[in-house]
Design a protein around this motif. Structure first.
Motif, PDB file in Angstrom:
ATOM      1  N   GLY A   1      64.479  35.182  86.236  1.00 14.76           N
ATOM      2  CA  GLY A   1      64.604  36.571  85.824  1.00 14.76           C
ATOM      3  C   GLY A   1      65.464  37.438  86.725  1.00 14.76           C
ATOM      4  N   SER A   2      65.982  36.881  87.804  1.00 16.95           N
ATOM      5  CA  SER A   2      66.738  37.674  88.772  1.00 16.95           C
ATOM      6  C   SER A   2      68.040  38.215  88.176  1.00 16.95           C
ATOM      7  CB  SER A   2      67.063  36.813  89.996  1.00 16.95           C
ATOM      8  OG  SER A   2      67.824  37.556  90.917  1.00 16.95           O
ATOM      9  N   THR A   3      68.302  39.488  88.447  1.00 13.47           N
ATOM     10  CA  THR A   3      69.558  40.109  88.011  1.00 13.47           C
ATOM     11  C   THR A   3      70.443  40.437  89.209  1.00 13.47           C
ATOM     12  OG1 THR A   3      68.520  42.279  87.984  1.00 13.47           O
ATOM     13  CG2 THR A   3      68.583  41.058  85.893  1.00 13.47           C
ATOM     14  N   SER A   4      70.142  39.824  90.319  1.00  9.22           N
ATOM     15  CA  SER A   4      71.012  39.971  91.491  1.00  9.22           C
ATOM     16  C   SER A   4      71.299  38.580  92.047  1.00  9.22           C
ATOM     17  CB  SER A   4      70.363  40.860  92.553  1.00  9.22           C
ATOM     18  OG  SER A   4      69.174  40.267  93.024  1.00  9.22           O
ATOM     19  N   TYR A   5      72.375  38.483  92.772  1.00 11.48           N
ATOM     20  CA  TYR A   5      72.801  37.210  93.333  1.00 11.48           C
ATOM     21  C   TYR A   5      72.814  37.299  94.851  1.00 11.48           C
ATOM     22  CZ  TYR A   5      74.263  36.004  88.621  1.00 11.48           C
ATOM     23  OH  TYR A   5      74.272  35.736  87.279  1.00 11.48           O
ATOM     24  N   PRO A   6      72.746  36.166  95.513  1.00 10.10           N
ATOM     25  CA  PRO A   6      72.801  36.196  96.975  1.00 10.10           C
ATOM     26  C   PRO A   6      74.150  36.736  97.451  1.00 10.10           C
ATOM     27  CG  PRO A   6      72.638  33.922  96.156  1.00 10.10           C
ATOM     28  CD  PRO A   6      72.609  34.833  94.971  1.00 10.10           C
ATOM     29  N   PRO A   7      74.184  37.376  98.616  1.00 11.33           N
ATOM     30  CA  PRO A   7      75.448  37.902  99.148  1.00 11.33           C
ATOM     31  C   PRO A   7      76.545  36.848  99.265  1.00 11.33           C
ATOM     32  CG  PRO A   7      73.598  38.734 100.427  1.00 11.33           C
ATOM     33  CD  PRO A   7      73.039  37.705  99.482  1.00 11.33           C
TER      34      PRO A   7
ATOM     35  N   ALA B   1      65.416  41.010  76.574  1.00  9.11           N
ATOM     36  CA  ALA B   1      66.079  42.036  77.386  1.00  9.11           C
ATOM     37  C   ALA B   1      66.332  41.534  78.803  1.00  9.11           C
ATOM     38  CB  ALA B   1      65.252  43.316  77.412  1.00  9.11           C
ATOM     39  N   GLN B   2      65.404  40.781  79.360  1.00 10.20           N
ATOM     40  CA  GLN B   2      65.608  40.251  80.711  1.00 10.20           C
ATOM     41  C   GLN B   2      66.750  39.238  80.733  1.00 10.20           C
ATOM     42  OE1 GLN B   2      61.352  39.202  81.151  1.00 10.20           O
ATOM     43  NE2 GLN B   2      61.496  40.129  83.204  1.00 10.20           N
ATOM     44  N   VAL B   3      66.816  38.396  79.729  1.00 12.06           N
ATOM     45  CA  VAL B   3      67.893  37.402  79.676  1.00 12.06           C
ATOM     46  C   VAL B   3      69.232  38.111  79.497  1.00 12.06           C
ATOM     47  CG1 VAL B   3      68.814  35.399  78.438  1.00 12.06           C
ATOM     48  CG2 VAL B   3      66.352  35.573  78.875  1.00 12.06           C
TER      49      VAL B   3
ATOM     50  N   ALA C   1      74.349  40.253  81.895  1.00 12.50           N
ATOM     51  CA  ALA C   1      75.109  41.443  82.320  1.00 12.50           C
ATOM     52  C   ALA C   1      75.403  41.384  83.818  1.00 12.50           C
ATOM     53  CB  ALA C   1      74.336  42.715  81.976  1.00 12.50           C
ATOM     54  N   ALA C   2      74.460  40.904  84.607  1.00 12.35           N
ATOM     55  CA  ALA C   2      74.689  40.767  86.051  1.00 12.35           C
ATOM     56  C   ALA C   2      75.759  39.718  86.324  1.00 12.35           C
ATOM     57  CB  ALA C   2      73.381  40.399  86.754  1.00 12.35           C
ATOM     58  N   PHE C   3      75.710  38.585  85.607  1.00 10.82           N
ATOM     59  CA  PHE C   3      76.754  37.568  85.756  1.00 10.82           C
ATOM     60  C   PHE C   3      78.109  38.165  85.392  1.00 10.82           C
ATOM     61  CE2 PHE C   3      79.527  34.695  83.437  1.00 10.82           C
ATOM     62  CZ  PHE C   3      79.888  33.824  84.461  1.00 10.82           C
TER      63      PHE C   3
ATOM     64  N   ASP D   1      67.172  31.236  75.266  1.00 13.09           N
ATOM     65  CA  ASP D   1      68.257  31.198  76.247  1.00 13.09           C
ATOM     66  C   ASP D   1      69.558  30.737  75.597  1.00 13.09           C
ATOM     67  OD1 ASP D   1      66.378  31.982  78.123  1.00 13.09           O
ATOM     68  OD2 ASP D   1      66.117  29.969  78.946  1.00 13.09           O
ATOM     69  N   ARG D   2      69.473  29.748  74.709  1.00 21.76           N
ATOM     70  CA  ARG D   2      70.671  29.271  74.003  1.00 21.76           C
ATOM     71  C   ARG D   2      71.238  30.383  73.113  1.00 21.76           C
ATOM     72  NH1 ARG D   2      71.881  24.063  74.256  1.00 21.76           N
ATOM     73  NH2 ARG D   2      72.839  23.949  72.201  1.00 21.76           N
ATOM     74  N   ARG D   3      70.359  31.089  72.427  1.00 21.86           N
ATOM     75  CA  ARG D   3      70.811  32.189  71.547  1.00 21.86           C
ATOM     76  C   ARG D   3      71.528  33.262  72.363  1.00 21.86           C
ATOM     77  NH1 ARG D   3      66.109  34.140  70.018  1.00 21.86           N
ATOM     78  NH2 ARG D   3      66.241  35.934  71.397  1.00 21.86           N
ATOM     79  N   GLU D   4      70.924  33.661  73.484  1.00 15.02           N
ATOM     80  CA  GLU D   4      71.531  34.704  74.310  1.00 15.02           C
ATOM     81  C   GLU D   4      72.819  34.223  74.974  1.00 15.02           C
ATOM     82  OE1 GLU D   4      70.774  37.797  74.162  1.00 15.02           O
ATOM     83  OE2 GLU D   4      68.950  37.513  72.993  1.00 15.02           O
ATOM     84  N   ALA D   5      72.856  32.953  75.381  1.00 10.76           N
ATOM     85  CA  ALA D   5      74.088  32.400  75.966  1.00 10.76           C
ATOM     86  C   ALA D   5      75.209  32.403  74.930  1.00 10.76           C
ATOM     87  CB  ALA D   5      73.851  30.986  76.491  1.00 10.76           C
TER      88      ALA D   5
END
Length: 157
Positions: free
Chosen positions: A53-59, A94-96, A101-103, A132-136
């Motif tokens: 569920g993370s919307t942030s990535y490592p630095p 919405a989370q997916v 959106a973050a990617f 996940d397939r639908r959203e991808a």
């Protein structure tokens, strides 16, 4: 690769010699491509998803994308997937979408602005579950990579 027989079943062929014996066959089956005027440079960027569920990535991802865009300038970036942190049934649509959106914000847009194509295959965190397939599919159909496809009938899968 030998389909239905093991290496031990080929009479007179010792295991270490088998790949060498098959090499001419594999090379003769490969299509001949025109010589390139210069080497093709690619960067590999993969498996950078965070916790579910993370919307942030490592630095480190931001630093890697910056080096790709500003220093390395490859002809393309290749990825084996796990671009988002899906694959959990309790995540909402919405989370997916927020993960995609973050990617988009942190990776795809930056590569796109630099004119660097992004070639990928979906990973298990990107496309295991039906949602996940639908959203991808929705995401990638709205943001197709700048690539020449041989067959895009089931894109992005």
């Amino acid at each position: 690769m030998i389909s239905s027989r093991s290496r031990d079943e080929l009479p007179g062929v010792r295991s270490p010699a088998l790949p060498l014996l098959l090499l001419p066959l594999l090379l003769s089956a490969a299509p001949v491509s025109p010589a390139l005027s210069s080497p093709v440079r690619v960067a590999i960027l993969s498996d950078f998803n965070g916790t579910y569920g993370s919307t942030s990535y490592p630095p480190a991802l931001g630093r890697s994308v910056a080096r790709i865009v500003n220093d390395w300038r490859p002809d393309a970036v290749l990825s084996a997937g796990d671009l988002i942190a899906g694959q959990k049934a309790s995540l909402t649509d919405a989370q997916v979408r927020a993960m995609w959106a973050a990617f988009d914000r942190d990776v795809r847009v930056r590569l796109n602005r630099a004119g660097i194509p992004f070639a990928f295959t979906p990973g298990n965190h990107d496309a295991s579950l039906p949602r996940d397939r639908r959203e991808a599919r929705t995401y990638w159909q709205a943001h197709p990579p700048a690539l020449t496809f041989v067959d895009r009938a089931d894109f992005p899968f």
